[in-house]
Structure formats: structure tokens, C-alpha cells
Motif scaffolding. Structure first.
Motif, PDB file in Angstrom:
ATOM      1  N   ARG A  12       0.807  -1.215   0.000  1.00 26.23           N
ATOM      2  CA  ARG A  12       0.000   0.000   0.000  1.00 26.23           C
ATOM      3  C   ARG A  12       0.840   1.265   0.000  1.00 26.23           C
ATOM      4  O   ARG A  12       0.302   2.354   0.126  1.00 26.23           O
ATOM      5  N   TRP A  13       2.159   1.152  -0.116  1.00 21.66           N
ATOM      6  CA  TRP A  13       3.008   2.332   0.048  1.00 21.66           C
ATOM      7  C   TRP A  13       3.670   2.794  -1.231  1.00 21.66           C
ATOM      8  O   TRP A  13       3.728   3.995  -1.481  1.00 21.66           O
ATOM      9  N   VAL A  14       4.265   1.907  -2.023  1.00 18.63           N
ATOM     10  CA  VAL A  14       5.018   2.334  -3.196  1.00 18.63           C
ATOM     11  C   VAL A  14       4.543   1.596  -4.437  1.00 18.63           C
ATOM     12  O   VAL A  14       4.036   0.486  -4.362  1.00 18.63           O
ATOM     13  N   GLY A  15       4.732   2.244  -5.567  1.00 21.63           N
ATOM     14  CA  GLY A  15       4.358   1.646  -6.838  1.00 21.63           C
ATOM     15  C   GLY A  15       3.154   2.333  -7.441  1.00 21.63           C
ATOM     16  O   GLY A  15       2.679   3.355  -6.950  1.00 21.63           O
ATOM     17  N   VAL A  16       2.688   1.766  -8.531  1.00 20.52           N
ATOM     18  CA  VAL A  16       1.514   2.287  -9.224  1.00 20.52           C
ATOM     19  C   VAL A  16       0.300   1.621  -8.596  1.00 20.52           C
ATOM     20  O   VAL A  16       0.051   0.440  -8.822  1.00 20.52           O
ATOM     21  N   ARG A  17      -0.444   2.361  -7.796  1.00 18.34           N
ATOM     22  CA  ARG A  17      -1.559   1.803  -7.020  1.00 18.34           C
ATOM     23  C   ARG A  17      -2.896   2.297  -7.573  1.00 18.34           C
ATOM     24  O   ARG A  17      -3.344   3.374  -7.226  1.00 18.34           O
ATOM     25  N   THR A  18      -3.482   1.541  -8.461  1.00 20.13           N
ATOM     26  CA  THR A  18      -4.813   1.840  -8.973  1.00 20.13           C
ATOM     27  C   THR A  18      -5.630   0.545  -8.948  1.00 20.13           C
ATOM     28  O   THR A  18      -5.074  -0.537  -8.759  1.00 20.13           O
ATOM     29  N   LYS A  19      -6.920   0.665  -9.173  1.00 21.47           N
ATOM     30  CA  LYS A  19      -7.756  -0.546  -9.164  1.00 21.47           C
ATOM     31  C   LYS A  19      -7.339  -1.522 -10.258  1.00 21.47           C
ATOM     32  O   LYS A  19      -7.462  -2.723 -10.097  1.00 21.47           O
ATOM     33  N   GLU A  20      -6.802  -1.004 -11.362  1.00 22.93           N
ATOM     34  CA  GLU A  20      -6.362  -1.890 -12.439  1.00 22.93           C
ATOM     35  C   GLU A  20      -5.097  -2.656 -12.058  1.00 22.93           C
ATOM     36  O   GLU A  20      -4.964  -3.831 -12.391  1.00 22.93           O
ATOM     37  N   THR A  21      -4.173  -2.005 -11.376  1.00 25.33           N
ATOM     38  CA  THR A  21      -2.903  -2.660 -11.068  1.00 25.33           C
ATOM     39  C   THR A  21      -2.998  -3.596  -9.879  1.00 25.33           C
ATOM     40  O   THR A  21      -2.214  -4.541  -9.782  1.00 25.33           O
ATOM     41  N   ILE A  22      -3.938  -3.362  -8.975  1.00 24.59           N
ATOM     42  CA  ILE A  22      -4.063  -4.244  -7.816  1.00 24.59           C
ATOM     43  C   ILE A  22      -5.116  -5.320  -8.028  1.00 24.59           C
ATOM     44  O   ILE A  22      -5.396  -6.091  -7.118  1.00 24.59           O
ATOM     45  N   ALA A  23      -5.664  -5.396  -9.230  1.00 26.15           N
ATOM     46  CA  ALA A  23      -6.710  -6.383  -9.513  1.00 26.15           C
ATOM     47  C   ALA A  23      -6.189  -7.819  -9.400  1.00 26.15           C
ATOM     48  O   ALA A  23      -6.934  -8.714  -9.034  1.00 26.15           O
ATOM     49  N   SER A  24      -4.929  -8.032  -9.728  1.00 30.36           N
ATOM     50  CA  SER A  24      -4.347  -9.369  -9.631  1.00 30.36           C
ATOM     51  C   SER A  24      -2.834  -9.252  -9.544  1.00 30.36           C
ATOM     52  O   SER A  24      -2.256  -8.209  -9.850  1.00 30.36           O
ATOM     53  N   LYS A  25      -2.214 -10.338  -9.161  1.00 36.75           N
ATOM     54  CA  LYS A  25      -0.748 -10.356  -9.079  1.00 36.75           C
ATOM     55  C   LYS A  25      -0.139 -10.183 -10.465  1.00 36.75           C
ATOM     56  O   LYS A  25       0.871  -9.500 -10.626  1.00 36.75           O
ATOM     57  N   ASP A  26      -0.760 -10.774 -11.476  1.00 38.42           N
ATOM     58  CA  ASP A  26      -0.249 -10.642 -12.835  1.00 38.42           C
ATOM     59  C   ASP A  26      -0.320  -9.195 -13.322  1.00 38.42           C
ATOM     60  O   ASP A  26       0.613  -8.698 -13.954  1.00 38.42           O
ATOM     61  N   ALA A  27      -1.426  -8.523 -13.026  1.00 42.50           N
ATOM     62  CA  ALA A  27      -1.572  -7.122 -13.422  1.00 42.50           C
ATOM     63  C   ALA A  27      -0.545  -6.251 -12.703  1.00 42.50           C
ATOM     64  O   ALA A  27       0.057  -5.347 -13.290  1.00 42.50           O
ATOM     65  N   TRP A  28      -0.337  -6.524 -11.407  1.00 40.70           N
ATOM     66  CA  TRP A  28       0.643  -5.775 -10.616  1.00 40.70           C
ATOM     67  C   TRP A  28       2.039  -5.933 -11.208  1.00 40.70           C
ATOM     68  O   TRP A  28       2.770  -4.958 -11.414  1.00 40.70           O
TER      69      TRP A  28
END
Length: 179
Positions: free
Chosen positions: A38-54
């Protein structure tokens, strides 16, 4: 004159700290080892939708994070050794933010291309409440939906459907023993 240099040093330290964070995110993203957080990186609903997307989003964004870190490092160094150093630190910050912003947008679009994961823990419709449903008819796998809320007591650890609280033993009034 010392006050101006002190401000330049403070600005340089701040951009070096941010550069270190962006270097970490860039290298970890490039290698695919940046954990979801929850602290660093690109944090949007699209990127946290799955591990693959992240993972995909951060591999795409990694060059921008690394470029932003490089801009910050150069701005910080110029801030320490050039006249009017604070402006170099601010310039490095602006360039770094621009690089990270652009690649973050591209990373979000890349994450949108990853298919949504199947909801394996989504309650009765995913046979979660029935435990192992091999050989079980679908109508029997979620008896709770069919009006039999305690039909599968003891067969599941899910607790996400109508069985929630239904598998507790009933006590007889006054005796405290289960029926």
C-alpha cells in the motif's frame, strides 16, 4: 550565503531519499519482485486487480521510475555543487515526476489488458461452501442457497456464504450441552 547553501543541501537530501525509493521500485519492478503493498508503486484498481496485473504494470513502469530516479540524483548533485542549487533540485523533481507520471499511465493501460482473475473464493456460487465438491451435484453443493442453511456443517472452512454462524452447535436451554 550559508542559508542558501543549507536550503540546497536540504533539497538535495530530500531528492536523494525520493530517488532511493524510485530506484527500489524501478529495480524491483523490472525484476518482477516488487510485492503488492500500500506504500510504493503504481496503485490503482487496475494494477491491484491481480498479481499478474501488478507485475506487468511495474515491469512497464520500471524504466520511468529508474529515469525519474536518475533525474532526481542529477538534480541533487547539481544542487550541492552549482550556484542556485535549489533550482536544480526542483528541476530534477519536476523531470522525475513527469517521467514517473507518464510511465504510470502506460502501466495502468498495460494492467487493463490482463484478464480479470476468476473469483475462486467468491461464496456459494464458486462452491466455496461445499468444501471438496468433486462428484457432488451443483444443487447439493450449496444447500444453504436452497433453504437448508446447516446442511453442510463441518464440511467447509470458507464461511463466506449463508452458512456463516449456522454451524455452531445449538445449546439446550439451561443445560449448556449441544444437541
Amino acid at each position: 550565503m550559508r542559508a542558501v547553501y543549507a536550503v540546497s543541501v536540504i533539497a538535495a537530501v530530500l531528492v536523494f531519499v525520493l530517488a532511493a525509493v524510485w530506484l527500489f521500485v524501478g529495480v524491483a519492478g523490472l525484476t518482477g519482485t516488487l510485492p503488492g503493498n500500500r506504500w510504493v508503486g503504481v496503485r490503482t484498481k487496475e494494477t491491484i486487480a491481480s498479481k499478474d496485473a501488478w507485475t506487468l504494470a511495474h515491469r512497464v513502469a520500471a524504466p520511468g521510475f529508474l529515469g525519474g530516479a536518475l533525474a532526481l540524483i542529477l538534480g541533487g548533485l547539481l544542487s550541492l555543487f552549482a550556484t542556485g542549487g535549489v533550482f536544480y533540485a526542483l528541476g530534477g523533481l519536476v523531470l522525475g515526476l513527469l517521467a514517473v507520471s507518464v510511465v504510470s499511465g502506460v502501466a495502468i493501460r498495460a494492467a487493463q489488458t490482463v484478464p480479470a482473475p476468476d473469483d475462486a473464493a467468491g461464496g456459494c456460487s464458486s462452491d466455496c461452501c461445499s468444501g471438496d465438491t468433486a462428484g457432488t451435484a451443483p444443487e447439493q453443493s450449496c444447500a444453504a442457497e436452497a433453504g437448508e442453511p446447516a446442511a453442510e456443517c463441518g464440511e467447509s472452512s470458507c464461511g463466506s456464504c449463508a452458512l456463516s454462524g449456522m454451524c455452531l452447535p445449538e445449546t439446550q436451554a439451561g443445560s449448556g450441552q449441544a444437541r
